[in-house]
Design an enzyme around this catalytic site. Structure first.
Site, mmCIF file in Angstrom:
data_model
loop_
_atom_site.group_PDB
_atom_site.id
_atom_site.type_symbol
_atom_site.label_atom_id
_atom_site.label_comp_id
_atom_site.label_asym_id
_atom_site.label_seq_id
_atom_site.Cartn_x
_atom_site.Cartn_y
_atom_site.Cartn_z
ATOM 1 N N TYR A 261 1.079 -0.969 -0.060
ATOM 2 C CA TYR A 261 0.519 0.393 -0.322
ATOM 3 C C TYR A 261 0.557 0.988 0.139
ATOM 4 O O TYR A 261 0.589 2.110 -1.102
ATOM 5 C CB TYR A 261 -1.015 -0.268 1.107
ATOM 6 C CG TYR A 261 -1.766 1.370 1.104
ATOM 7 C CD1 TYR A 261 -2.571 1.236 0.179
ATOM 8 C CD2 TYR A 261 -1.451 2.321 1.968
ATOM 9 C CE1 TYR A 261 -3.559 2.114 0.584
ATOM 10 C CE2 TYR A 261 -3.139 3.087 2.171
ATOM 11 C CZ TYR A 261 -3.851 3.050 1.371
ATOM 12 O OH TYR A 261 -4.129 4.034 1.556
ATOM 13 N N GLU A 263 4.537 1.496 -0.825
ATOM 14 C CA GLU A 263 5.461 1.667 -1.721
ATOM 15 C C GLU A 263 4.156 2.298 -3.248
ATOM 16 O O GLU A 263 4.579 2.778 -3.710
ATOM 17 C CB GLU A 263 6.019 1.006 -2.137
ATOM 18 C CG GLU A 263 7.671 1.016 -0.785
ATOM 19 C CD GLU A 263 7.814 2.111 -1.332
ATOM 20 O OE1 GLU A 263 8.117 2.666 -1.807
ATOM 21 O OE2 GLU A 263 8.562 1.861 -0.403
ATOM 22 N N ARG A 302 -9.291 -0.511 11.006
ATOM 23 C CA ARG A 302 -8.786 0.687 11.287
ATOM 24 C C ARG A 302 -9.215 0.937 12.511
ATOM 25 O O ARG A 302 -10.566 0.336 12.919
ATOM 26 C CB ARG A 302 -9.220 1.822 10.071
ATOM 27 C CG ARG A 302 -8.588 1.545 8.988
ATOM 28 C CD ARG A 302 -9.031 2.613 7.856
ATOM 29 N NE ARG A 302 -10.151 1.898 7.054
ATOM 30 C CZ ARG A 302 -10.410 2.813 5.709
ATOM 31 N NH1 ARG A 302 -9.710 4.008 5.500
ATOM 32 N NH2 ARG A 302 -11.290 2.157 5.159
ATOM 33 N N VAL A 303 -8.460 1.978 13.313
ATOM 34 C CA VAL A 303 -8.769 1.832 14.426
ATOM 35 C C VAL A 303 -10.131 2.509 15.119
ATOM 36 O O VAL A 303 -10.521 1.562 16.387
ATOM 37 C CB VAL A 303 -7.565 2.692 15.042
ATOM 38 C CG1 VAL A 303 -7.659 4.124 14.650
ATOM 39 C CG2 VAL A 303 -8.274 2.425 16.738
ATOM 40 N N SER A 305 -13.278 2.943 13.120
ATOM 41 C CA SER A 305 -14.096 1.736 13.641
ATOM 42 C C SER A 305 -14.083 0.260 14.514
ATOM 43 O O SER A 305 -15.176 -0.114 14.359
ATOM 44 C CB SER A 305 -13.984 0.731 11.283
ATOM 45 O OG SER A 305 -12.951 0.154 11.501
ATOM 46 N N ARG A 327 -2.667 9.423 16.082
ATOM 47 C CA ARG A 327 -3.266 9.957 14.771
ATOM 48 C C ARG A 327 -4.172 10.807 14.517
ATOM 49 O O ARG A 327 -4.533 11.293 15.945
ATOM 50 C CB ARG A 327 -3.995 8.482 14.297
ATOM 51 C CG ARG A 327 -3.315 6.917 14.208
ATOM 52 C CD ARG A 327 -2.568 6.981 13.141
ATOM 53 N NE ARG A 327 -1.805 5.827 13.159
ATOM 54 C CZ ARG A 327 -0.615 5.174 13.771
ATOM 55 N NH1 ARG A 327 0.094 5.982 14.413
ATOM 56 N NH2 ARG A 327 -0.101 3.618 13.095
#
Length: 445
Positions: A261, A263, A302-303, A305, A327
């Site tokens: 993802y 790169e 994802r954190v 959700s 974040r």
């Protein structure tokens, strides 16, 4: 002899039937001839009637503005106008003259009785979380929208409310295969964006980022469309600079489990700039930071959700590592506003689009507890590989050049996401329990 010569000369001087003599000039002929034409056969009456009808039509119909009235897609979630984003099309920077000429726009006021010319816009990944909200905004603006999605992470339910609209079209298509469309703008959002999805099929993820971006850039070059790439804050990797500015080149592991993802997006940015410099394609690049809101996939890893779904299901909130990783979380409506301002503006980018409000994972878990269940437990687990320790955008560039900054705070936006998740989580459970009850009855019978 002399008299004969005289007589012959006299005969020669006489005019003949075939000789040409110009007619005398009539000074008023150019005026009288059109007047005689108009007066014959009552032509003047028909002209006057036509003028009267046209005047009546343009007088009755009100003059339209350059943009259609905006309807807030989050009104059903209870956002008040001062808490929601408000479209600021009038405040946006004017697009370049070359771009306006290509899409057929004209300067000045729109004539009486005419509406703003809608654009033809393609949104790859338009059935996904962010893409579907972008589609809502574009449809509300009066554009013709074509969604291209392979439904790997997208859901038809996110855009079903547009199916009856003649200005909406959905094509099931994978962007790794070429497609030819006549469009004015391309929003390229197609790519798995959650760790669960891109780790499930890393080769597919990097192909979507590289080959898919190549195909969309090729389309933009062929049809003269403006192209917007949605990149990611992951291009900064585990940053050594905090907060991150657009000029920072990042600290990325090229062989880690997240590299497909990270790169892939870095390569997509390279391709985008190469097409811009080498083929004069109009491009825009947005680097998106953590985003949350309604229509997120419930179990995408994802954190935000994860925490919301776990709290609703009365499960412990899983915090990886010591919970001190930071974040920044922006509400999806703020992101959509930023994407549209970037597309309509004059600057290539890249631009950081994110909320500079910074939270540790423990602080986020506590906000979720306050919003859903104060008694929810927090459970610590070993951290995942290559997890960045800090992530916070510097949005000075977006503020100055786009006039954009996020409006919705985490404590304002999280309840709206919880409302959507609650409906989907408990709806799924009810359907599952109903199906189980039906199966039990059938078995006992």
């Amino acid at each position: 002899m002399a008299s004969e010569l005289i007589n012959r000369r006299h005969e020669t001087d006489q005019p003949t039937a075939d000789a040409y003599y110009p007619k005398p000039i009539k000074p008023w002929f150019t005026v009288t001839r059109p007047m005689r034409y108009m007066l014959r056969e009552q032509r003047l009456i028909f002209v006057l009637v036509g003028i009267a009808i046209a005047t009546l039509v343009f007088t009755i119909f009100p003059r339209s503005t350059q943009s259609t009235p905006y309807s807030d897609p989050f009104s059903g979630y209870g956002i008040r106008p001062d808490e929601s984003y408000v479209p600021a099309i009038q405040a946006q920077r004017k697009p370049s003259l070359e771009y306006l000429n290509r899409i057929g726009a004209t300067g000045g006021k729109i004539p009486l009785g005419l509406k703003r010319k809608g654009l033809r816009v393609v949104v790859t990944g338009g059935a996904g979380f962010v893409g579907s909200h972008l589609v809502d905004r574009l449809m509300a603006r009066g554009d013709t929208v074509i969604v291209v999605d392979n439904f790997f992470t997208g859901r038809k339910e996110n855009v079903m409310h547009h199916f009856s609209n003649p200005n909406f079209e959905m094509i099931r298509h994978d962007v790794v295969e070429p497609i030819l469309l006549e469009v004015d703008q391309i929003y390229h959002l197609a790519c798995p964006a959650s760790p669960v999805h891109y780790k499930f099929n890393p080769v597919k993820t990097i192909k979507t980022n590289v080959v898919g971006t190549l195909n969309m850039l090729g389309l933009a070059k062929r049809v003269g469309a403006r192209f917007l790439l949605t990149s990611t804050s992951e291009v900064y990797g585990d940053p050594l600079q905090h907060p991150q500015v657009e000029t920072y080149w990042g600290n990325v592991n090229p062989i880690g489990v997240r590299s497909c993802y990270d790169e892939g997006k870095r390569t997509a940015e390279t391709l985008t700039m190469d097409y811009h410099r080498g083929a004069n394609v109009e491009v825009r690049i947005a680097r998106i930071f953590n985003t949350y809101g309604p229509r997120m996939c419930i179990d995408d890893g994802r954190v935000v959700s994860n925490f919301v779904a776990q709290a609703l299901r009365k499960e412990p909130l899983t915090v990886y590592g010591d919970g001190k990783q930071t974040r920044s979380f922006q509400f999806v409506s703020d992101l959509v506003e930023g994407l549209m301002r970037l597309m309509e503006g004059e600057h290539v980018g890249p631009f950081n689009l994110g909320n500079p409000g910074e939270f540790t994972m423990l602080e986020l878990a506590k906000v979720v507890q306050e919003t859903i269940d104060p008694n929810a437990n927090i459970e610590f687990r070993p951290n995942t590989e290559d997890d960045p320790h800090k992530r916070k955008p510097d949005i000075t560039k977006a503020k100055e050049l786009l006039g954009w900054e996020p409006k919705v705070s985490l404590r304002q936006g999280l309840p709206l996401m919880v409302k959507d998740f609650r409906q989907r989580v408990f709806g799924d459970q009810k359907e599952g329990s109903s199906a189980a009850a039906t199966t039990t009855k059938t078995t006992s019978a």
